[in-house]
Each structure stands twice: as C-alpha cells, then as structure tokens.
Design a protein around this motif. Structure first.
Motif, mmCIF file in Angstrom:
data_model
loop_
_atom_site.group_PDB
_atom_site.id
_atom_site.type_symbol
_atom_site.label_atom_id
_atom_site.label_comp_id
_atom_site.label_asym_id
_atom_site.label_seq_id
_atom_site.Cartn_x
_atom_site.Cartn_y
_atom_site.Cartn_z
ATOM 1 N N MET A 306 18.193 10.443 14.636
ATOM 2 C CA MET A 306 17.190 10.632 13.600
ATOM 3 C C MET A 306 17.008 12.119 13.314
ATOM 4 O O MET A 306 16.774 12.903 14.228
ATOM 5 N N PRO A 307 17.144 12.527 12.058
ATOM 6 C CA PRO A 307 17.034 13.950 11.741
ATOM 7 C C PRO A 307 15.596 14.431 11.782
ATOM 8 O O PRO A 307 14.733 13.918 11.083
ATOM 9 N N SER A 308 15.328 15.400 12.632
ATOM 10 C CA SER A 308 14.014 16.029 12.730
ATOM 11 C C SER A 308 14.222 17.531 12.736
ATOM 12 O O SER A 308 15.167 18.033 13.353
ATOM 13 N N TRP A 309 13.355 18.241 12.058
ATOM 14 C CA TRP A 309 13.492 19.697 11.999
ATOM 15 C C TRP A 309 13.435 20.315 13.392
ATOM 16 O O TRP A 309 14.172 21.248 13.694
ATOM 17 N N GLY A 310 12.567 19.793 14.253
ATOM 18 C CA GLY A 310 12.482 20.312 15.609
ATOM 19 C C GLY A 310 13.759 20.074 16.400
ATOM 20 O O GLY A 310 14.221 20.947 17.138
ATOM 21 N N THR A 311 14.336 18.885 16.242
ATOM 22 C CA THR A 311 15.592 18.576 16.920
ATOM 23 C C THR A 311 16.725 19.448 16.407
ATOM 24 O O THR A 311 17.586 19.893 17.183
ATOM 25 N N MET A 312 16.748 19.719 15.100
ATOM 26 C CA MET A 312 17.783 20.572 14.525
ATOM 27 C C MET A 312 17.716 21.985 15.086
ATOM 28 O O MET A 312 18.740 22.612 15.344
ATOM 29 N N ILE A 313 16.499 22.493 15.296
ATOM 30 C CA ILE A 313 16.359 23.819 15.905
ATOM 31 C C ILE A 313 16.832 23.782 17.352
ATOM 32 O O ILE A 313 17.525 24.702 17.818
ATOM 33 N N LYS A 314 16.470 22.712 18.069
ATOM 34 C CA LYS A 314 16.885 22.595 19.463
ATOM 35 C C LYS A 314 18.405 22.599 19.597
ATOM 36 O O LYS A 314 18.956 23.239 20.494
ATOM 37 N N GLU A 315 19.080 21.880 18.704
ATOM 38 C CA GLU A 315 20.533 21.770 18.790
ATOM 39 C C GLU A 315 21.241 23.069 18.459
ATOM 40 O O GLU A 315 22.362 23.305 18.924
ATOM 41 N N HIS A 316 20.585 23.934 17.667
ATOM 42 C CA HIS A 316 21.305 25.090 17.140
ATOM 43 C C HIS A 316 20.665 26.442 17.450
ATOM 44 O O HIS A 316 21.112 27.461 16.922
ATOM 45 N N GLY A 318 20.922 28.284 19.901
ATOM 46 C CA GLY A 318 21.883 29.184 20.517
ATOM 47 C C GLY A 318 22.736 29.935 19.518
ATOM 48 O O GLY A 318 23.316 30.990 19.844
ATOM 49 N N TYR A 319 22.810 29.437 18.288
ATOM 50 C CA TYR A 319 23.623 30.093 17.267
ATOM 51 C C TYR A 319 22.881 31.238 16.581
ATOM 52 O O TYR A 319 23.451 31.912 15.721
ATOM 53 N N ILE A 320 21.611 31.463 16.935
ATOM 54 C CA ILE A 320 20.839 32.530 16.290
ATOM 55 C C ILE A 320 21.474 33.889 16.558
ATOM 56 O O ILE A 320 21.461 34.773 15.693
ATOM 57 N N ILE A 321 22.036 34.077 17.750
ATOM 58 C CA ILE A 321 22.647 35.362 18.084
ATOM 59 C C ILE A 321 24.122 35.399 17.688
ATOM 60 O O ILE A 321 24.814 36.381 17.977
ATOM 61 N N MET A 322 24.608 34.348 17.032
ATOM 62 C CA MET A 322 25.990 34.299 16.582
ATOM 63 C C MET A 322 26.015 34.419 15.069
ATOM 64 O O MET A 322 25.035 34.831 14.449
ATOM 65 N N ASP A 323 27.114 34.068 14.470
ATOM 66 C CA ASP A 323 27.247 34.218 13.017
ATOM 67 C C ASP A 323 26.822 32.966 12.267
ATOM 68 O O ASP A 323 27.127 32.808 11.094
ATOM 69 N N ALA A 324 26.102 32.054 12.947
ATOM 70 C CA ALA A 324 25.653 30.822 12.298
ATOM 71 C C ALA A 324 24.152 30.629 12.520
ATOM 72 O O ALA A 324 23.677 29.531 12.788
ATOM 73 N N ALA A 325 23.387 31.711 12.379
ATOM 74 C CA ALA A 325 21.940 31.649 12.605
ATOM 75 C C ALA A 325 21.245 30.716 11.633
ATOM 76 O O ALA A 325 20.185 30.162 11.945
ATOM 77 N N TYR A 326 21.844 30.511 10.454
ATOM 78 C CA TYR A 326 21.218 29.657 9.434
ATOM 79 C C TYR A 326 21.002 28.227 9.929
ATOM 80 O O TYR A 326 20.128 27.507 9.431
ATOM 81 N N LEU A 327 21.794 27.792 10.927
ATOM 82 C CA LEU A 327 21.652 26.433 11.449
ATOM 83 C C LEU A 327 20.270 26.205 12.060
ATOM 84 O O LEU A 327 19.736 25.090 12.006
ATOM 85 N N ALA A 328 19.688 27.229 12.656
ATOM 86 C CA ALA A 328 18.330 27.131 13.190
ATOM 87 C C ALA A 328 17.301 27.700 12.229
ATOM 88 O O ALA A 328 16.145 27.264 12.232
ATOM 89 N N VAL A 329 17.705 28.666 11.404
ATOM 90 C CA VAL A 329 16.766 29.316 10.480
ATOM 91 C C VAL A 329 16.326 28.352 9.378
ATOM 92 O O VAL A 329 15.144 28.316 8.999
#
Length: 362
Positions: A306-316, A318-329
């Motif tokens: 089930m898509p939840s904004w909180g779950t999406m941040i949890k899954e991604h 770790g990518y904030i310090i990489m080149d895919a920060a938008y996945l959590a942002v």
C-alpha cells in the motif's frame, strides 16, 4: 436565516485571507485527486505495484519502451467505479527493451538491463494486438522500478482518509467528554479532567505506537490509533467553552422550559461553539497526517505494498545523500504542503470566527 447569515459572514472573512484560501484550494485539489485515484495514475494496477527492477531509481522524465511478452485473458475487467477505487489488474506481462524487430510470428528484442550495458537479442512470440508501447515516468521510479507519480497520487488517499477518520473519532470522543465535563462539573468534571491530563502527558507518537501494538498493524487500525490520541485537544477546548456558556441566558431559558440536558447541550450550546471546534479539527487533521506518516515510517502504519508517503520516505531515505534524493524529497514535500495547507485553513477559520477575541472575552 440567522445561521445562514452567520455562515456567509464567516465565509466572507475567510476569503479575505489569501493564504487560507490557497490552502483550501490545495486541499480541494488533493481531495479530487484522491477520489479519482487510479483513473489518473499512469500505473493503474492495484497499489500501483508494477515492478521493473531493471528500471530502479530512474530520473524523472525518462521514457522507456516495453514489449508485451504474454497476455492473460482470465484477468477480470472491472467496471468504472471498481477501477477508480481498487485499480485494474494487468492482463499482460511486459519487459523494458532497447530495440526490437519482427520477423514472421516472432519478435527479436534486446531487453533493457542498464544505460551502459547491452543484452543479447532474445526471441519472443508475436502477441496478437499491440506488442510494443512506451511509458514516461514523469517523477521517475523508486528502488523497485515502480512509477513514483502513481504511488504519490495513491498516497493522497491514505493520508486524507486517515486524517478524516481520525478527526471524526477524535471529534466524537472529545466533544462528548468535553461537553459532559463542562456542563455537569463536579465529580464528573474531576474524573474526565484527570483522564484528559493523563492522556495529555503521554507523547502522541508513543501513545499511537502503544495502541497500534494492541490493535495490530494495518490500515484500519491506524484510524483508531490516531483518533484515540488526538481527542484531548478537542475535549479541553469544548470543556472550557461549555463551562463559559452554561450560565448564559439562553441556556438558563432552555432549562426553565424543561428541555433535557442532552438537548440543551446538542441544540443550544454546541452550535454556538462550532467555530472553535472547526479550528481545532483543522489543526488535528494536520496532526493526524503527521502521526500516520510517522507510524508508516516506523513500520506500524500502512503495510506494503500500500503506497503511503511515510513508507516511501522509509524506503528511500538512504538515497538522500546519493544522487536520487528526490525519492525521499517528493513524498516529504507532499507531506509538508498538505500539513501546511491544513494549518493555513485553521488560521483562516480562527480569524473568520474571531476565536482569539472570543477566548479573550471568556
């Protein structure tokens, strides 16, 4: 007529607050998006859970070509409303490709395995109907190759539904206990006030987690857990307002006419404190969304897929310090804008109802 006139005045004052009006428009937009749901998502499968692991973490705006390699005619085609609410299961299986050619009844295609890698040409049967299609991932893909835009849109439903149900539960409990404590006073007020102070002293997130442990993980359990943790604000407000109004002339007149206590509270007192209640309800809506996202981030909220904004941040995250920060942002930005919009509405309602002046006079 008087209520209609009062509502018109409140709406007129509310419209003067530009930011509050913008917040209301934004929330209405989210409600429309949440209702339409799967009808406007690029991925219309249940939970927008179509995975293409080869396409994980692709940048926004990328377009890929897909080859349909098999079809399943046993998948039931749902009607308009079922599709809007639950999505439509895919009746085909496809793979991303870089190139293809058709020879007779066979398709020779190279599967996409990476931007800098080439795969060998594979042979697939030619499927009746459309064989190749393109899909643009406007907000990119997540770590499982799922469409981010689709999951963000469906996340609107989770946040707004949890907020709505939590506010309804908190209103029912808070208004009921607060009105009873404020109206009757004495030992009843002492007991209810003690109970409110006990709940008030507990951190909201820890209380929600404790209730979630008792009820179990799940979507419906979130409604109850968040609702049971946000009613104290309502109860404290209603208690104070009822205590101030129960000595007013129209309440005394209702008692003199022999009206029951329940009718006096429901028909005469509560309508006169609707403004402050709406203000705290708007603020609680924002708090409920934050609690839900926090629960989902910790793993106690909406469960995958089930898509939840909180779950999406949890899954991604770790990518904030990489080149895919938008996945959590992106989900974080959606949470911030939604909560901010509800806070703007609460401020606009407070000013429209003159709650500050009302409290000062009390």
């Amino acid at each position: 007529m008087a209520n209609h006139t009062q509502s018109a005045k409140v709406w007129k004052k509310f419209k003067r607050n530009t930011f509050a009006l913008i917040g209301l428009i934004f929330i209405v937009f989210l409600v429309v998006v949440g209702i339409l749901g799967y009808l406007i998502t690029p991925d219309q499968t249940p939970y927008a859970n179509t995975m293409n692991l080869q396409l994980s973490n692709k940048k926004p705006g990328r377009t890929f070509q897909f080859l349909i390699i098999s079809r399943n005619d046993k998948i039931r085609q749902v009607n308009f409303f079922e599709k809007m609410l639950y999505g439509q299961g895919a009746n085909f299986k496809s793979i991303p490709i870089t190139s293809y050619r058709i020879v007779g009844k066979k398709v020779f295609a190279k599967e996409y395995i990476g931007d800098d890698e080439q795969s060998e040409e594979q042979v697939y049967p030619l499927i009746a109907g459309e064989n190749v299609y393109k899909q643009t991932f406007w907000l990119g893909t997540d770590m499982y190759g799922r469409d981010m835009l689709s999951r963000l849109i469906l996340g609107v439903r989770v946040s707004l539904s949890v907020g709505l149900m939590a506010v309804i539960i908190s209103m029912l409990i808070g208004v009921g206990l607060g009105a009873v404590a404020g109206y009757f006073g004495g030992k009843i007020d002492a007991v209810v006030s003690w109970f409110m102070n006990v709940i008030w002293s507990l951190p909201s997130l820890l209380l929600v987690i404790a209730i979630s442990f008792a009820l179990g993980k799940g979507f419906w359990q979130i409604f109850i857990a968040v609702g049971l943790s946000t009613w104290v604000d309502v109860a404290r407000l209603v208690r104070g307002q009822v205590m101030a109004l129960k000595q007013v002339e129209f309440v005394e007149a209702a008692k003199a006419l022999g009206f029951s206590n329940s009718r006096t509270i429901i028909r005469h007192i509560l309508p006169n404190i609707a403004g402050p209640i709406l203000v705290v309800a708007s603020a609680n809506f924002a708090s409920a969304i934050l609690l839900e996202t926090g629960l989902s981030f910790l793993g106690f909220g909406a469960q995958p897929p089930m898509p939840s904004w909180g779950t999406m941040i949890k899954e991604h995250y770790g990518y904030i310090i990489m080149d895919a920060a938008y996945l959590a942002v992106l989900p974080g930005l959606a949470i911030m804008l939604t909560v901010y919009a509800f806070n703007l509405i609460a401020i606009g309602l407070r000013d429209a109802f003159d709650v500050k002046n009302q409290n000062a006079s009390v």
